[in-house]
Write a protein that holds these residues in place. Structure first.
Motif, PDB file in Angstrom:
ATOM      1  N   LYS A 230       0.831  -1.208   0.000  1.00 51.88           N
ATOM      2  CA  LYS A 230       0.000   0.000   0.000  1.00 51.88           C
ATOM      3  C   LYS A 230       0.862   1.255   0.000  1.00 51.88           C
ATOM      4  O   LYS A 230       0.571   2.222  -0.714  1.00 51.88           O
TER       5      LYS A 230
ATOM      6  N   GLU B  33       2.180   1.774  -3.408  1.00 56.88           N
ATOM      7  CA  GLU B  33       1.102   2.292  -4.263  1.00 56.88           C
ATOM      8  C   GLU B  33       0.886   3.788  -4.017  1.00 56.88           C
ATOM      9  O   GLU B  33       0.733   4.561  -4.969  1.00 56.88           O
ATOM     10  N   LEU B  34       0.861   4.174  -2.751  1.00 52.31           N
ATOM     11  CA  LEU B  34       0.666   5.584  -2.419  1.00 52.31           C
ATOM     12  C   LEU B  34       1.802   6.435  -2.967  1.00 52.31           C
ATOM     13  O   LEU B  34       1.571   7.521  -3.509  1.00 52.31           O
TER      14      LEU B  34
ATOM     15  N   SER C  89       3.622   5.855  -5.590  1.00 54.14           N
ATOM     16  CA  SER C  89       3.424   5.947  -7.039  1.00 54.14           C
ATOM     17  C   SER C  89       2.277   6.906  -7.381  1.00 54.14           C
ATOM     18  O   SER C  89       2.399   7.726  -8.299  1.00 54.14           O
ATOM     19  N   GLU C  90       1.166   6.796  -6.648  1.00 51.05           N
ATOM     20  CA  GLU C  90       0.022   7.685  -6.903  1.00 51.05           C
ATOM     21  C   GLU C  90       0.395   9.143  -6.689  1.00 51.05           C
ATOM     22  O   GLU C  90       0.004  10.011  -7.469  1.00 51.05           O
TER      23      GLU C  90
ATOM     24  N   ASN D  96       2.391  10.595  -9.510  1.00 51.18           N
ATOM     25  CA  ASN D  96       1.627  10.799 -10.742  1.00 51.18           C
ATOM     26  C   ASN D  96       0.502  11.825 -10.598  1.00 51.18           C
ATOM     27  O   ASN D  96      -0.117  12.194 -11.598  1.00 51.18           O
ATOM     28  N   GLU D  97       0.236  12.286  -9.394  1.00 52.62           N
ATOM     29  CA  GLU D  97      -0.881  13.199  -9.148  1.00 52.62           C
ATOM     30  C   GLU D  97      -0.441  14.657  -9.309  1.00 52.62           C
ATOM     31  O   GLU D  97       0.660  15.019  -8.925  1.00 52.62           O
TER      32      GLU D  97
ATOM     33  N   LYS E   8      -5.667  16.327  -3.800  1.00 47.61           N
ATOM     34  CA  LYS E   8      -5.537  14.867  -3.847  1.00 47.61           C
ATOM     35  C   LYS E   8      -4.180  14.421  -3.321  1.00 47.61           C
ATOM     36  O   LYS E   8      -4.074  13.396  -2.649  1.00 47.61           O
TER      37      LYS E   8
ATOM     38  N   LEU F 253      -3.620  11.841  -0.206  1.00 49.47           N
ATOM     39  CA  LEU F 253      -2.774  10.651  -0.301  1.00 49.47           C
ATOM     40  C   LEU F 253      -1.677  10.673   0.760  1.00 49.47           C
ATOM     41  O   LEU F 253      -1.393   9.652   1.406  1.00 49.47           O
TER      42      LEU F 253
END
Length: 181
Positions: free
Chosen positions: A47, A50-51, A53-54, A57-58, A63, A67
Motif C-alpha cells: 500500500k 502504491e501511495l 506511485s500515486e 503521478n498526481e 488529492k 494521499l
C-alpha cells in the motif's frame, strides 16, 4: 482467494488500524479471516508503494494532500522509517505544487508521524530530515502569499478554517511546538 481479498480490503480501508476497525464494528469480522502478521505487513508495504506511485503521478494539490495523509496514518501505526523517508521524498518532489493550506496540513502530518517515530533509536538522520522538511513547509506558509486550492474553497465546512489568519496561526503554533522539542 476471495476471502483474502476481502480481508485485505478491510485491512487497508482502515490503514491497518485495529482501533479504527473496532470503532467501526469491523474488527471481529476482519479477525475471522485469520490473517497473519506477515501478510498484514506485506499489505502495508504494498500500500505504501502504491501511495508513493500515486503521489508521483498526481497533479491536484488536494488529492496529493489526501494521499499523503493516508500514508502518514499508516506510518503513525507502523513506525516504518524506510517508508517515512520515502514519504519525505514524495513531499519534497510535490511541495512546490501545493497550496498553502495543503502545505500546512502536510507539515502537521509529518509532525504527527515524527511523534510516533521519536522512540526509535538510531534513526536520527531521517527524523531530523522530517523535522527540517516540516519546518520548511511551515516557513513557506508564513513567508509566501497564502493560497488555497479550489477544492478547499468549495467546501463549506472549511470556510472558517481556511482563512489567512487561521492558516498563519496554525503554522505559527506548529513552529512553536517544534521549538519546545
Amino acid at each position: 482467494m476471495e476471502q483474502l481479498d476481502t480481508a485485505r480490503d478491510i485491512f487497508l480501508k482502515y490503514g491497518g488500524s485495529y482501533f479504527h476497525m473496532d470503532r467501526e464494528g469491523d474488527y471481529g469480522y476482519y479477525k475471522s479471516f485469520g490473517v497473519s502478521k506477515e501478510q498484514e505487513l506485506a499489505w502495508i508495504e504494498e500500500k505504501q508503494r502504491e501511495l508513493s506511485s500515486e503521489i508521483k503521478n498526481e497533479t491536484n494539490a488536494h488529492k496529493i494532500e489526501l494521499l499523503l495523509s493516508e500514508w502518514s496514518d499508516i506510518l503513525y501505526n507502523y513506525n516504518d522509517v524506510f517508508f517515512f523517508a520515502l514519504l519525505l521524498d514524495a513531499v519534497r518532489e510535490k511541495r512546490r505544487g501545493l497550496d498553502s493550506f495543503s502545505q500546512l496540513l502536510v507539515a502537521e502530518r509529518i509532525v504527527h508521524v515524527l511523534g510516533s517515530l521519536s522512540q526509535l533509536q538510531g534513526e536520527n538522520d531521517v527524523l531530523s530530515d522530517g523535522k527540517d522538511l516540516a519546518l520548511e513547509l511551515l516557513h513557506r506558509v508564513l513567508n509566501s502569499p497564502i493560497t488555497i486550492a479550489e477544492e478547499y474553497r468549495n467546501t463549506d465546512y472549511l470556510s472558517d478554517v481556511i482563512t489567512k489568519r487561521n492558516i498563519v496561526a496554525r503554522a505559527s503554533k506548529a513552529i512553536e511546538v517544534f521549538a519546545k522539542r
